[in-house]
Structure formats: structure tokens, C-alpha cells
Design an enzyme around this catalytic site. Structure first.
Site, PDB file in Angstrom:
ATOM      1  N   ARG A   7       0.828  -1.134  -0.095  1.00  0.00           N
ATOM      2  CA  ARG A   7       0.010  -0.082   0.048  1.00  0.00           C
ATOM      3  C   ARG A   7       0.802   1.164   0.037  1.00  0.00           C
ATOM      4  O   ARG A   7       0.507   2.306  -0.620  1.00  0.00           O
ATOM      5  CB  ARG A   7      -0.870  -0.023   1.133  1.00  0.00           C
ATOM      6  N   GLU A  26       1.027  21.183 -16.825  1.00  0.00           N
ATOM      7  CA  GLU A  26       0.963  22.655 -16.179  1.00  0.00           C
ATOM      8  C   GLU A  26       2.438  23.209 -16.657  1.00  0.00           C
ATOM      9  O   GLU A  26       3.377  23.037 -16.135  1.00  0.00           O
ATOM     10  CB  GLU A  26       0.707  22.833 -14.667  1.00  0.00           C
ATOM     11  N   GLU A  67       1.798  24.977  -6.403  1.00  0.00           N
ATOM     12  CA  GLU A  67       1.381  24.613  -7.400  1.00  0.00           C
ATOM     13  C   GLU A  67       0.761  23.317  -7.721  1.00  0.00           C
ATOM     14  O   GLU A  67      -0.473  22.929  -8.510  1.00  0.00           O
ATOM     15  CB  GLU A  67       2.633  24.544  -8.411  1.00  0.00           C
ATOM     16  N   GLU A  74      -7.901  23.224  -9.409  1.00  0.00           N
ATOM     17  CA  GLU A  74      -8.728  23.788 -10.523  1.00  0.00           C
ATOM     18  C   GLU A  74      -8.915  22.541 -11.180  1.00  0.00           C
ATOM     19  O   GLU A  74     -10.123  22.496 -11.757  1.00  0.00           O
ATOM     20  CB  GLU A  74      -7.344  24.233 -11.533  1.00  0.00           C
ATOM     21  N   LYS A  92     -10.850  28.636  -7.531  1.00  0.00           N
ATOM     22  CA  LYS A  92      -9.777  28.788  -8.637  1.00  0.00           C
ATOM     23  C   LYS A  92      -8.901  29.918  -8.131  1.00  0.00           C
ATOM     24  O   LYS A  92      -7.440  29.935  -8.269  1.00  0.00           O
ATOM     25  CB  LYS A  92     -10.087  28.861  -9.935  1.00  0.00           C
ATOM     26  N   ASP A  93      -9.580  30.987  -7.927  1.00  0.00           N
ATOM     27  CA  ASP A  93      -8.567  32.372  -7.649  1.00  0.00           C
ATOM     28  C   ASP A  93      -7.773  32.280  -6.537  1.00  0.00           C
ATOM     29  O   ASP A  93      -6.555  32.570  -6.356  1.00  0.00           O
ATOM     30  CB  ASP A  93      -9.521  33.589  -7.969  1.00  0.00           C
TER      31      ASP A  93
END
Length: 124
Positions: A7, A26, A67, A74, A92-93
Site C-alpha cells: 500500500r 502545467e 502549484e 483547478e 480557483k482564484d
């Protein structure tokens, strides 16, 4: 014991896959990675002390973590609905704002740690 180990290995592989997927998908994460590599090369070239390298590593980890979380938020919001909604935009902002805070912190750390030795090498 072997079930626990298997696991843990699967969890580790999933985490690595998440990092790899974020790097592939990204553009900003790739920019952060290139920036981190440049900082590492400069730190080695300038012989930055270990205690200061810890600050650089903290800043890099902070940006990468922000990030990764931003990407997760997102994608989750996009998966839940393709409709534009004020709460989705706010989420998201806010996540993007967290990345911005991390990047400003990292830039400040870089300026404090790398700036003076780089200035001495280049201009004295």
C-alpha cells in the site's frame, strides 16, 4: 506486513504520478522547475552556505506544493462542472493566489540569499 508495504509503495507511486502529470500538464510548474534548477546552479556556483541553501529549498518546496495544490483544485472544480460559477471562480482564484504568495516568498528568499553574492561576483 507485506500488505502495508505494498500500500505504501502504491501511495508513493501515485504521488510521483501526480507530480509527473502536473509537470506534463502545467506550464507554470515547468517554469518553476526550470527556475529551481537555475537557483540550484547559482547556489553551487556562488558557494552559498548550507544554512542559506535550506532557505532556498524551503522556498522551492513551498512553490511546488502550492502549484500542486492549485492544480488539484483547478482540476477538481473543472471535473465537478463545466459551468461558470462564482464559487468555482473564487476557489480557483484563491488557489492561484496561494501560488502567487509562494512565488513572492521564493523571490524574496532568492534576492536575500543569492542577491548579495551574485552582486559581488558580477559587479566587484
Amino acid at each position: 506486513m507485506s500488505g502495508w508495504r505494498s500500500r505504501e509503495i502504491r501511495s508513493f507511486r501515485s504521488a510521483c504520478a501526480g507530480i509527473a502529470e502536473t509537470l506534463r500538464g502545467e506550464r507554470h510548474m515547468r517554469f518553476h522547475l526550470v527556475s529551481a534548477c537555475i537557483v540550484a546552479v547559482l547556489a553551487i556556483w556562488l558557494r552559498i552556505p548550507r544554512s542559506d541553501i535550506l532557505w532556498l529549498l524551503l522556498a522551492i518546496a513551498f512553490v511546488f506544493t502550492a502549484e500542486l495544490i492549485n492544480t488539484a483544485i483547478e482540476r477538481t472544480v473543472d471535473r465537478i462542472s463545466s459551468d461558470i460559477h462564482p464559487l468555482a471562480k473564487a476557489a480557483k482564484d484563491a488557489a492561484a493566489g496561494a501560488v502567487l504568495v509562494a512565488v513572492i516568498f521564493a523571490a524574496a528568499v532568492g534576492a536575500i540569499v543569492i542577491g548579495p553574492p551574485l552582486w559581488r561576483v558580477c559587479f566587484q
